[in-house]
Enzyme design. Structure first.
Site, short mmCIF file in Angstrom:
data_model
loop_
_atom_site.label_atom_id
_atom_site.label_comp_id
_atom_site.label_asym_id
_atom_site.label_seq_id
_atom_site.Cartn_x
_atom_site.Cartn_y
_atom_site.Cartn_z
N ASP A 1 32.99 40.59 20.52
CA ASP A 1 32.41 39.34 20.02
C ASP A 1 31.12 39.71 19.30
O ASP A 1 30.02 39.56 19.83
CB ASP A 1 32.14 38.42 21.23
N SER A 2 31.28 40.22 18.11
CA SER A 2 30.13 40.83 17.43
C SER A 2 29.73 40.04 16.19
O SER A 2 30.42 39.12 15.76
CB SER A 2 30.48 42.25 17.01
N THR A 3 28.63 40.44 15.63
CA THR A 3 28.23 39.96 14.32
C THR A 3 29.15 40.59 13.27
O THR A 3 30.05 41.38 13.59
CB THR A 3 26.76 40.33 14.05
N ASP A 4 28.91 40.26 12.01
CA ASP A 4 29.73 40.78 10.92
C ASP A 4 29.59 42.32 10.83
O ASP A 4 28.61 42.87 11.33
CB ASP A 4 29.28 40.16 9.59
N GLN B 1 17.38 42.76 14.78
CA GLN B 1 17.70 41.67 13.86
C GLN B 1 16.72 40.51 14.02
O GLN B 1 16.00 40.43 15.02
CB GLN B 1 19.13 41.19 14.12
N PRO C 1 23.91 46.57 12.96
CA PRO C 1 24.27 47.21 14.23
C PRO C 1 25.75 47.08 14.59
O PRO C 1 26.27 47.87 15.38
CB PRO C 1 23.39 46.48 15.26
N ASP D 1 25.20 35.48 23.19
CA ASP D 1 24.92 34.06 23.49
C ASP D 1 25.55 33.63 24.82
O ASP D 1 25.25 32.55 25.33
CB ASP D 1 25.40 33.16 22.34
N HIS E 1 34.57 30.44 21.16
CA HIS E 1 34.48 31.05 22.50
C HIS E 1 35.77 30.87 23.29
O HIS E 1 36.20 31.78 23.99
CB HIS E 1 33.28 30.46 23.25
N ASP F 1 25.60 43.50 25.16
CA ASP F 1 25.07 43.19 23.83
C ASP F 1 23.90 44.14 23.55
O ASP F 1 23.14 44.48 24.44
CB ASP F 1 24.60 41.73 23.75
N1 SAM Z 1 30.29 34.32 17.15
C1 SAM Z 1 29.48 35.13 16.33
C2 SAM Z 1 30.07 35.49 14.99
O1 SAM Z 1 31.28 35.71 14.91
O2 SAM Z 1 29.34 35.55 14.02
C3 SAM Z 1 29.01 36.29 17.08
C4 SAM Z 1 27.98 35.84 18.03
S1 SAM Z 1 27.24 37.00 19.05
C5 SAM Z 1 25.66 36.27 19.06
C6 SAM Z 1 27.16 38.50 18.14
C7 SAM Z 1 26.38 39.56 18.91
O3 SAM Z 1 26.81 40.87 18.53
C8 SAM Z 1 24.88 39.52 18.65
O4 SAM Z 1 24.24 39.04 19.80
C9 SAM Z 1 24.52 40.98 18.36
O5 SAM Z 1 23.32 41.40 18.98
C10 SAM Z 1 25.73 41.71 18.92
N2 SAM Z 1 25.93 43.07 18.41
C11 SAM Z 1 25.88 43.49 17.12
N3 SAM Z 1 26.08 44.82 17.09
C12 SAM Z 1 26.27 45.25 18.37
C13 SAM Z 1 26.52 46.51 18.96
N4 SAM Z 1 26.62 47.62 18.24
N5 SAM Z 1 26.67 46.57 20.32
C14 SAM Z 1 26.57 45.44 21.07
N6 SAM Z 1 26.32 44.22 20.55
C15 SAM Z 1 26.18 44.12 19.22
#
Ligand code: SAM
Length: 285
Positions: A160-163, A35, A167, A90, A66, A110
């Site tokens: 605690d992932s992205t949308d 990303q 990934p 983060d 958090h 992550d």
């Molecule tokens: N608080 C944020 C939100 O709700 O938008 C999420 C923040 S955190 C930075 C989200 C993390 O999910 C990212 O660092 C991303 O790399 C991670 N992520 C996404 N897909 C993933 C996967 N398949 N396995 C592990 N981490 C993943």
């Protein structure tokens, strides 16, 4: 400071709205294998992390998210010792989890090392517990991590992932939840960020259905403010491996906690358990 060039703006096409922050300058940008990560300095919100155009974290308001993602499930579990965070690069959730003295191990997995490296540089306060001897900060796909996790070895899994695109898409389906369920001890809990109840209630309904199909039994949705995310209102969904009343939590322990928080209190937790009628209606079977 009113020229459009000084504003970061994220348009939410699915909600027909947008969120903007006045920026001083762009501090950094990296295209990882997974990303694009951008860091901005803002005039009023501290630093801002953006992943693939989506606002992730600001210095000013990340504590809502958090603290609720960590303390709500950890004070719901009777005795959380071993915690896994999927995503969360983060490191803000990890910092909150490690505030619990009873936690003996917290693994953060992550997929993207660059998120953590950027956070160490631009959000050092979120990373202040990374060197805690109980912490393991690792980089791998959370889907594979949970598929390989030892059965009945984890008390709380925090997703605690992205949308659910790119990934993170595979972190929102039945196969992933089945692996989470297997890895949890009998009184284990899964908590996942579940987006905006106002804008994406259908996603919460689908997540709950997939968790239920994977064998999770009881559920609680806890909304909380998150000004920098779409609609400004966010949520986490807690699921239990075995039947239990998720509306009851270790209220006395939460009220007597020996660590500081900016948002989470026993009263906030109690209030978040009150379900607004439109959410209850959407969740009615
Ligand atoms: N608080 C944020 C939100 O709700 O938008 C999420 C923040 S955190 C930075 C989200 C993390 O999910 C990212 O660092 C991303 O790399 C991670 N992520 C996404 N897909 C993933 C996967 N398949 N396995 C592990 N981490 C993943």
């Amino acid at each position: 400071m009113n020229s459009p060039a000084t504003w970061f703006r994220e348009d939410f096409t699915h909600t027909g709205s947008s969120f903007g922050l006045r920026i001083v300058r762009k501090l950094d940008e990296v295209q990882s294998p997974f990303q694009k990560i951008e860091i901005y300095e803002t005039t009023d919100w501290g630093n801002l992390m953006v992943i693939d155009g989506a606002t992730m974290v600001t210095t000013r308001d990340n504590f809502f998210y958090h603290e609720m993602m960590a303390h709500a499930p950890l004070f719901t579990h009777p005795d959380p010792r071993d915690v896994v965070i999927i995503g969360g690069g983060d490191c803000g959730t990890l910092r909150e989890v490690l505030k619990h003295p009873g936690v003996r191990s917290a693994v953060q997995c992550d997929i993207d090392e660059q998120v953590t490296r950027m956070s160490e540089k631009y959000f050092p306060e979120l990373c202040e517990s990374n060197a805690d001897p109980r912490a393991t900060v690792m980089f791998d796909d959370g889907i594979a991590f949970m598929a390989n996790a030892k059965p009945e070895s984890i008390d709380v899994i925090v997703v605690d992932s992205t949308d659910p695109v790119g990934p993170a898409e595979g972190l929102f389906n039945r196969a992933f939840y089945e692996n989470c369920r297997k890895a949890l001890r009998p009184d284990g809990l899964l908590v996942q960020q579940s987006e905006s109840p106002l804008a994406l209630m259908h996603l919460i309904v689908d997540m709950r259905a997939a968790m239920r199909a994977a064998g999770f039994v009881d559920f609680a949705i806890l909304p909380f403010p998150q000004p920098c995310y779409p609609t400004g209102w966010w949520s986490c969904l807690i699921a239990s491996k075995q039947p239990r009343d998720l509306a009851s939590f270790r209220k006395a322990d939460a009220a007597a906690k020996a660590f500081a928080t900016k948002y989470y209190t026993a009263g906030i937790h109690q209030g978040a358990l009150a379900t607004p009628p439109f959410v209850a209606q959407a969740l009615a079977d």
